[in-house]
Design a protein around this motif. Structure first.
Motif, PDB file in Angstrom:
ATOM      1  N   HIS A   1      28.438  12.481   7.566  1.00  7.03           N
ATOM      2  CA  HIS A   1      28.275  12.073   6.169  1.00  7.03           C
ATOM      3  C   HIS A   1      27.573  10.715   6.095  1.00  7.03           C
ATOM      4  O   HIS A   1      26.636  10.538   5.309  1.00  7.03           O
ATOM      5  N   ARG A   2      27.989   9.778   6.929  1.00  3.98           N
ATOM      6  CA  ARG A   2      27.391   8.443   6.950  1.00  3.98           C
ATOM      7  C   ARG A   2      25.898   8.506   7.269  1.00  3.98           C
ATOM      8  O   ARG A   2      25.099   7.762   6.713  1.00  3.98           O
ATOM      9  N   ASP A   3      25.529   9.386   8.171  1.00  2.67           N
ATOM     10  CA  ASP A   3      24.148   9.461   8.644  1.00  2.67           C
ATOM     11  C   ASP A   3      23.242  10.286   7.742  1.00  2.67           C
ATOM     12  O   ASP A   3      22.060  10.451   8.062  1.00  2.67           O
ATOM     13  N   ALA A   4      23.785  10.786   6.635  1.00  2.00           N
ATOM     14  CA  ALA A   4      22.942  11.504   5.683  1.00  2.00           C
ATOM     15  C   ALA A   4      21.862  10.553   5.190  1.00  2.00           C
ATOM     16  O   ALA A   4      22.077   9.347   5.059  1.00  2.00           O
ATOM     17  N   SER A   5      20.691  11.083   4.963  1.00  5.02           N
ATOM     18  CA  SER A   5      19.576  10.253   4.548  1.00  5.02           C
ATOM     19  C   SER A   5      18.711  11.037   3.573  1.00  5.02           C
ATOM     20  O   SER A   5      18.900  12.238   3.397  1.00  5.02           O
ATOM     21  N   GLY A   6      17.788  10.363   2.949  1.00  8.08           N
ATOM     22  CA  GLY A   6      16.885  11.035   2.027  1.00  8.08           C
ATOM     23  C   GLY A   6      17.643  11.727   0.903  1.00  8.08           C
ATOM     24  O   GLY A   6      18.606  11.205   0.361  1.00  8.08           O
ATOM     25  N   HIS A   7      17.214  12.924   0.570  1.00  8.84           N
ATOM     26  CA  HIS A   7      17.831  13.666  -0.526  1.00  8.84           C
ATOM     27  C   HIS A   7      19.248  14.119  -0.201  1.00  8.84           C
ATOM     28  O   HIS A   7      20.026  14.426  -1.096  1.00  8.84           O
ATOM     29  N   GLY A   8      19.609  14.137   1.085  1.00  9.55           N
ATOM     30  CA  GLY A   8      20.959  14.523   1.477  1.00  9.55           C
ATOM     31  C   GLY A   8      22.036  13.581   0.978  1.00  9.55           C
ATOM     32  O   GLY A   8      23.211  13.924   0.980  1.00  9.55           O
ATOM     33  N   LEU A   9      21.649  12.396   0.522  1.00 11.20           N
ATOM     34  CA  LEU A   9      22.624  11.437   0.006  1.00 11.20           C
ATOM     35  C   LEU A   9      23.229  11.878  -1.322  1.00 11.20           C
ATOM     36  O   LEU A   9      24.280  11.394  -1.713  1.00 11.20           O
ATOM     37  N   CYS A  10      22.560  12.770  -2.024  1.00  9.80           N
ATOM     38  CA  CYS A  10      22.939  13.091  -3.405  1.00  9.80           C
ATOM     39  C   CYS A  10      23.777  14.354  -3.558  1.00  9.80           C
ATOM     40  O   CYS A  10      23.965  14.817  -4.664  1.00  9.80           O
ATOM     41  N   TRP A  11      24.227  14.936  -2.487  1.00 15.97           N
ATOM     42  CA  TRP A  11      24.813  16.260  -2.597  1.00 15.97           C
ATOM     43  C   TRP A  11      26.328  16.279  -2.577  1.00 15.97           C
ATOM     44  O   TRP A  11      26.974  15.400  -2.048  1.00 15.97           O
ATOM     45  N   HIS A  12      26.854  17.348  -3.110  1.00 14.49           N
ATOM     46  CA  HIS A  12      28.266  17.737  -3.043  1.00 14.49           C
ATOM     47  C   HIS A  12      28.582  17.926  -1.557  1.00 14.49           C
ATOM     48  O   HIS A  12      27.792  18.541  -0.845  1.00 14.49           O
ATOM     49  N   HIS A  13      29.680  17.398  -1.064  1.00 15.44           N
ATOM     50  CA  HIS A  13      29.941  17.404   0.384  1.00 15.44           C
ATOM     51  C   HIS A  13      31.244  18.127   0.747  1.00 15.44           C
ATOM     52  O   HIS A  13      32.177  17.516   1.269  1.00 15.44           O
TER      53      HIS A  13
END
Length: 91
Positions: free
Chosen positions: A27-39
């Motif tokens: 989760h921490r290493d999410a970057s770009g558009h992946g930062l905005c998603w339901h997890h």
């Protein structure tokens, strides 16, 4: 809520800590558009199930929240590289 941990031996507790750390790192290493998603993958690391009903903001409130989130990244990570990549669901 965490009674299950009391039943684990040392090795099992270490394995659980490693599993949780791996999920937090992903989760921490999410970057770009992946930062905005339901997890749900992150929340799925907990032993209790994820409630199926979630409250979703209406579009105007949602978009204002997205803007605030993005502004907070400017303050918290002004040195982070900026990307020009558009979101592509198939990538």
């Amino acid at each position: 809520m965490d009674e299950d941990l009391e039943k684990l031996n040392r090795e099992a507790l270490i394995a659980e800590a490693q599993r949780l750390r791996a999920g937090i790192r992903a989760h921490r290493d999410a970057s770009g558009h992946g930062l905005c998603w339901h997890h749900p993958q992150l929340w799925g690391l907990l032993p209790e199930s994820i409630p199926p009903e979630i409250a979703v903001p209406a579009w105007p409130q949602f978009l204002r929240g997205c803007l605030k989130y993005r502004e907070s990244l400017d303050h918290q990570r002004p040195d982070a590289p900026r990307i020009e990549t558009e979101y592509d669901r198939d990538r």
